[in-house]
Scaffold this active site. Structure first.
Site, PDB file in Angstrom:
ATOM      1  CG  ASP A 199     -81.331 105.653  15.615  1.00 49.13           C
ATOM      2  OD1 ASP A 199     -82.080 105.874  16.575  1.00 49.13           O
ATOM      3  OD2 ASP A 199     -80.095 105.585  15.721  1.00 49.13           O
ATOM      4  CG  ASP A 258     -89.471 105.007  18.459  1.00 52.52           C
ATOM      5  OD1 ASP A 258     -88.758 104.612  19.389  1.00 52.52           O
ATOM      6  OD2 ASP A 258     -89.044 105.313  17.334  1.00 52.52           O
ATOM      7  CG  HIS A 312     -86.134 103.261  17.456  1.00 52.38           C
ATOM      8  ND1 HIS A 312     -86.462 104.544  17.064  1.00 52.38           N
ATOM      9  CD2 HIS A 312     -84.773 103.163  17.319  1.00 52.38           C
ATOM     10  CE1 HIS A 312     -85.363 105.199  16.706  1.00 52.38           C
ATOM     11  NE2 HIS A 312     -84.327 104.385  16.853  1.00 52.38           N
TER      12      HIS A 312
END
Length: 385
Positions: free
Chosen positions: A206, A332, A360
Site C-alpha cells: 500500500d 482488491d 487488499h
C-alpha cells in the site's frame, strides 16, 4: 489505502489529535474466557471437528498477534535485532515460541509447497540474502505481517517488520508527521545500522510502496530486491496522492471534509486521515477472516497526510539499479486492479506476480500464496540492470 479517503467518519474527525495509542484490551477481552474450540464436542459431532479446529486456529492467530504486542511493550523492545532508535521493530523470534501457525489455510500442503518452507533447502542455496524487511501500508503497523513473519522464519529467513512513525505501537502522534523522511525514519534507521556488505529484501504494501521507494533512493547498495504488494509504485516526480487520484471515484471522495483531521486548524493543510473501521471488511478485507478483521479494527491508526502528498524524485542510478517486483491482488477493492496495472505499465518492474482471490491484505487473505511468491523472488538471480 486507495479508498481510505472515503472511509472516514465525522465522529473520528472530532477525536483528540493528541497521542494515539494502540487499544489491545478489546481484542484480548473478546477471547478471554472463551471455551476451547473442541471442548464442547460430543461423539456425535466428531465429523465437525475439522471445521471447528480450523476456526480455533484463526482464533489463536489473532490472539497470538495481540499477545506479541503486549510482550513487546512489556519488554520495551529489548529483544530487537536492530538497536532501537525511535522505532518499534518486530523481531525474528521463531513461530513456535509465539504459537503462530503457518497460515489460516486448512488445505493440506503439496510436496512442492512443503519443500518451499524447509530451512535446509534455503541454507543449501546461494541466495544473495535471507533477510527480509516488511513495511506496512497506511494505517497498518508491523502487526499485520504476523503470518508472513512466521512462514518466512520457518523457511529459514530472518524476517523483520517495522512500525513507521505514528503507526502500530510507535509512540508518535500521527498528526505531528511533517514529511516522508519523518514517517520512514524507523525504516531508515535500520539501514543506517546495517553492516558493511549486508543486504535485505525490502517489501512494501500500500502506502509502504512510496516508503520503500524513498529508502531505495537513499540506500541502493543495501537492498538486494524490492517487492511492491498492492503498493504505490511511483514514477519519479509522483506522490502517492497522484497515484490514488487516478482511481475511479476518487474526486468524489476527496471532497468529503470529514475525511481529514485538521490538527493545525482548518486554514492549514490536513494532518491525518481517519479510517472508518466499520467499512474495513468491504473495502480492505473482503476476503480476509473475521479474526483478522477484528485484529485490524483494534490496531489500525490514522494515516499521516504529509507523506501521501509528498512527491518523490527517483534516479536511475539509485532507485533504478534495484530489481523491483510487483505483486497484483486480483480481488482488491481498495487499490483496484486497473490502477495497479497502470503503475506497472508506467514504471515497469523486473517481474510481475499475481495473487488470485486476494483482497487488499494478502498477508491475511492469501498468506501461503504470498509466501510462495516471496520465496520465488528471493531465488531470482541478481543481475545488473
Amino acid at each position: 489505502m486507495g479508498n481510505a479517503l472515503g472511509c472516514i467518519s465525522t465522529e473520528g474527525a472530532r477525536e483528540k489529535t493528541s497521542k494515539h495509542e494502540l487499544n489491545l484490551p478489546p481484542l484480548l477481552a473478546s477471547f478471554k474466557g472463551r471455551a476451547g474450540p473442541l471442548s464442547s464436542l460430543s461423539s456425535s459431532e466428531n465429523k465437525k471437528k475439522k471445521a471447528v479446529s480450523f476456526d480455533g486456529q484463526l482464533d489463536e492467530q489473532a490472539l497470538a498477534a495481540a499477545l506479541l504486542f503486549n510482550h513487546h511493550q512489556r519488554n520495551n523492545g529489548n529483544s530487537l535485532p536492530f538497536p532501537r532508535s525511535q522505532s518499534a521493530v518486530y523481531p525474528s523470534s521463531g513461530s513456535k515460541k509465539h504459537g503462530l501457525t503457518r497460515s489460516s489455510s486448512s488445505r493440506p500442503r503439496s510436496h512442492s509447497e512443503s519443500l518451499l518452507t524447509r530451512p535446509d533447502q534455503l541454507v543449501n542455496q546461494d541466495l544473495e540474502t535471507n533477510r527480509v524487511v516488511l513495511v506496512h501500508g497506511g494505517g497498518f503497523g508491523a502487526w499485520c505481517w504476523y503470518k508472513t513473519i512466521s512462514l518466512l522464519e520457518e523457511a529459514g529467513f530472518k524476517a523483520d517488520a517495522v512500525d513507521l512513525t505514528g503507526s502500530g505501537i510507535h509512540y508518535s502522534d500521527t498528526n505531528g508527521i511533517r514529511n516522508l523522511a519523518e514517517y520512514v525514519k524507523p525504516l531508515s534507521d535500520i539501514f543506517y545500522k546495517l553492516g558493511e556488505g549486508d543486504k535485505v529484501i525490502l517489501v512494501g504494501h500500500d502506502l509502504g510502496g512510496a516508503c520503500i521507494s524513498y529508502v531505495m533512493e537513499l540506500f541502493p547498495s543495501k537492498i538486494a530486491k524490492a517487492v511492491f504488494i498492492a503498493a504505490t509504485m511511483l514514477s519519479s516526480g509522483q506522490s502517492a496522492l497522484d497515484i490514488f487520484s487516478q482511481q475511479a471515484g476518487f474526486s468524489d471522495l476527496i471532497r468529503q471534509p470529514q475525511t481529514f483531521i485538521y490538527a493545525n486548524g482548518k486554514d492549514n493543510p490536513p494532518t491525518a486521515i481517519v479510517i472508518d473501521k466499520t467499512l474495513l471488511r468491504d473495502s480492505w478485507f473482503n476476503q480476509s477472516s473475521t479474526k483478522d478483521v477484528a485484529l485490524a479494527s483494534v490496531s489500525m491508526r490514522p494515516i499521516p497526510f504529509a507523506p501521501v502528498v509528498e512527491k518523490l524524485f527517483l534516479s536511475s542510478n539509485n532507485y533504478g539499479s534495484i530489481q523491483r517486483f510487483y505483486i497484483k491482488t486480483r480481488g482488491d477493492c481498495a487499490l483496484h486492479v486497473p490502477l495497479q496495472e497502470s503503475m506497472i505499465k508506467s514504471n515497469p518492474p523486473t517481474q510481475v506476480f499475481e495473487l488470485k482471490g486476494s483482497d487488499h491484505a494478502p498477508f491475511f487473505s492469501k498468506p501461503q500464496a504470498l509466501h510462495r511468491i516471496l520465496i520465488k523472488i528471493s531465488q531470482v538471480p541478481s543481475k545488473d540492470i
